[in-house]
Design an enzyme around this catalytic site. Structure first.
Site, PDB file in Angstrom:
ATOM      1  CE  LYS A   1     -39.380 -68.681 -24.094  1.00  0.00           C
ATOM      2  NZ  LYS A   1     -39.980 -67.687 -25.011  1.00  0.00           N
TER       3      LYS A   1
ATOM      4  NE  ARG B   1     -42.559 -72.482 -27.943  1.00  0.00           N
ATOM      5  CZ  ARG B   1     -41.281 -72.099 -27.912  1.00  0.00           C
ATOM      6  NH1 ARG B   1     -40.375 -72.864 -27.359  1.00  0.00           N
ATOM      7  NH2 ARG B   1     -40.920 -70.950 -28.430  1.00  0.00           N
TER       8      ARG B   1
ATOM      9  NE  ARG C   1     -34.730 -63.524 -31.530  1.00  0.00           N
ATOM     10  CZ  ARG C   1     -35.435 -64.447 -30.874  1.00  0.00           C
ATOM     11  NH1 ARG C   1     -35.365 -64.504 -29.557  1.00  0.00           N
ATOM     12  NH2 ARG C   1     -36.233 -65.253 -31.512  1.00  0.00           N
TER      13      ARG C   1
ATOM     14  NE  ARG D   1     -34.965 -67.892 -33.886  1.00  0.00           N
ATOM     15  CZ  ARG D   1     -35.487 -68.212 -32.707  1.00  0.00           C
ATOM     16  NH1 ARG D   1     -34.787 -68.029 -31.584  1.00  0.00           N
ATOM     17  NH2 ARG D   1     -36.708 -68.706 -32.605  1.00  0.00           N
TER      18      ARG D   1
ATOM     19  NE  ARG E   1     -41.219 -67.636 -33.179  1.00  0.00           N
ATOM     20  CZ  ARG E   1     -40.135 -66.874 -32.998  1.00  0.00           C
ATOM     21  NH1 ARG E   1     -39.779 -65.983 -33.922  1.00  0.00           N
ATOM     22  NH2 ARG E   1     -39.416 -66.985 -31.919  1.00  0.00           N
TER      23      ARG E   1
HETATM   24  P1  AMP Z   1     -37.570 -70.710 -29.602  1.00  0.00           P
HETATM   25  O1  AMP Z   1     -36.130 -70.614 -29.938  1.00  0.00           O
HETATM   26  O2  AMP Z   1     -37.836 -71.181 -28.201  1.00  0.00           O
HETATM   27  O3  AMP Z   1     -38.336 -69.460 -29.949  1.00  0.00           O
HETATM   28  O4  AMP Z   1     -38.180 -71.872 -30.538  1.00  0.00           O
HETATM   29  C1  AMP Z   1     -38.140 -71.769 -31.955  1.00  0.00           C
HETATM   30  C2  AMP Z   1     -39.147 -72.734 -32.584  1.00  0.00           C
HETATM   31  O5  AMP Z   1     -38.824 -74.088 -32.239  1.00  0.00           O
HETATM   32  C3  AMP Z   1     -40.588 -72.557 -32.129  1.00  0.00           C
HETATM   33  O6  AMP Z   1     -41.251 -71.506 -32.826  1.00  0.00           O
HETATM   34  C4  AMP Z   1     -41.167 -73.940 -32.450  1.00  0.00           C
HETATM   35  O7  AMP Z   1     -41.368 -74.093 -33.852  1.00  0.00           O
HETATM   36  C5  AMP Z   1     -40.020 -74.852 -32.056  1.00  0.00           C
HETATM   37  N1  AMP Z   1     -40.108 -75.230 -30.631  1.00  0.00           N
HETATM   38  C6  AMP Z   1     -39.255 -74.855 -29.624  1.00  0.00           C
HETATM   39  N2  AMP Z   1     -39.642 -75.380 -28.454  1.00  0.00           N
HETATM   40  C7  AMP Z   1     -40.762 -76.100 -28.706  1.00  0.00           C
HETATM   41  C8  AMP Z   1     -41.661 -76.869 -27.901  1.00  0.00           C
HETATM   42  N3  AMP Z   1     -41.481 -76.977 -26.573  1.00  0.00           N
HETATM   43  N4  AMP Z   1     -42.705 -77.474 -28.511  1.00  0.00           N
HETATM   44  C9  AMP Z   1     -42.893 -77.389 -29.834  1.00  0.00           C
HETATM   45  N5  AMP Z   1     -42.107 -76.663 -30.650  1.00  0.00           N
HETATM   46  C10 AMP Z   1     -41.040 -76.022 -30.103  1.00  0.00           C
END
Ligand code: AMP
Length: 220
Positions: free
Chosen positions: A18, A90, A129, A156, A167
């Site tokens: 994404k 989400r 990654r 990360r 996740r």
């Molecule tokens: P990402 O970089 O999109 O994989 O997001 C990393 C982490 O941020 C996720 O595993 C969640 O802990 C938190 N996070 C990101 N977007 C959301 C969201 N829309 N709602 C809740 N937690 C989020």
């Protein structure tokens, strides 16, 4: 409805690509790229009160509270530009909050592009990654040094295997149902997410075009 390109949501499991695809599409579609994951990581890095309160949740692979994330998005909606949402919504509640925010701002409801990647591919991709401080996310295959600038790469904390599995579990439980909801509303466009970055980018662009046309037909 406001003029200009229709806002888009990029839906898909962690590791579907994404962030990479959003960065490519944001320029060509003239949309404001909003990654809630990036916004949350920036808050954590700044050691702000918000950052301190969410760090444990993000590191455990759980979801941050709907209201907290929606507030971050609301600040961007206020800019009045079409948005490219990467990692939001989400949950079903976040999806409702997003529609309300867009309607309130006079923006059309977003089209939704779903990047489809199998769970086994996701685990492999996240294992590989790495992030470069200068160039951002690297596609994989490099473990210590960035192939573009030679800078040091980091992994990360939430890409550790146990957290990745959590996740994915959370994705299946809370986020996957969004796909059915958006399909039922006729605004979901599915995009096969396997193949090279360029191949996927071509499919994403095509789906974005269809979503835009559909938005124009509906007038919103
Ligand atoms: P990402 O970089 O999109 O994989 O997001 C990393 C982490 O941020 C996720 O595993 C969640 O802990 C938190 N996070 C990101 N977007 C959301 C969201 N829309 N709602 C809740 N937690 C989020």
């Amino acid at each position: 409805m406001a003029d200009g390109p229709r806002s888009l949501v990029l839906l898909g499991p962690p590791g579907a690509g994404k962030g990479t695809q959003a960065a490519l599409l944001a320029g060509s579609a003239d949309l404001e790229h909003v990654s809630t994951g990036d916004l949350l990581r920036a808050a954590i890095a700044s050691r702000s009160d918000l950052g301190k309160s969410i760090q444990a949740t993000v590191d455990a692979g759980r979801l941050v509270a709907d209201e907290v994330v929606a507030q971050l998005v609301k600040e961007r909606v206020a800019l009045g530009r079409g948005l490219l949402l990467d990692g939001f919504p989400r949950t079903l509640k976040q999806a409702d909050m997003l529609d309300a925010l867009m309607l309130e701002a006079g923006l059309s409801l977003p089209g939704v592009l779903e990047l489809e990647v199998s769970s086994s591919d996701v685990v492999k991709r996240l294992e590989a990654r790495r992030t470069c401080a200068a160039c951002g996310p690297r596609p994989g295959g490099e473990t210590e040094r960035c192939g573009q600038c030679g800078g040091a790469l980091t992994k990360r904390a939430d890409d550790a295997e146990a957290v990745v599995l959590e996740r994915l579990r959370v994705y299946q439980e809370k986020t996957a149902p969004l796909s059915q909801r958006y399909a039922g509303q006729g605004r979901l466009f599915r995009v096969p997410g396997s193949g090279t970055v360029e191949a996927v980018a071509g499919r994403v662009l095509e789906a974005a075009r269809k979503a835009h046309e559909q938005g124009m037909e509906r007038g919103g």
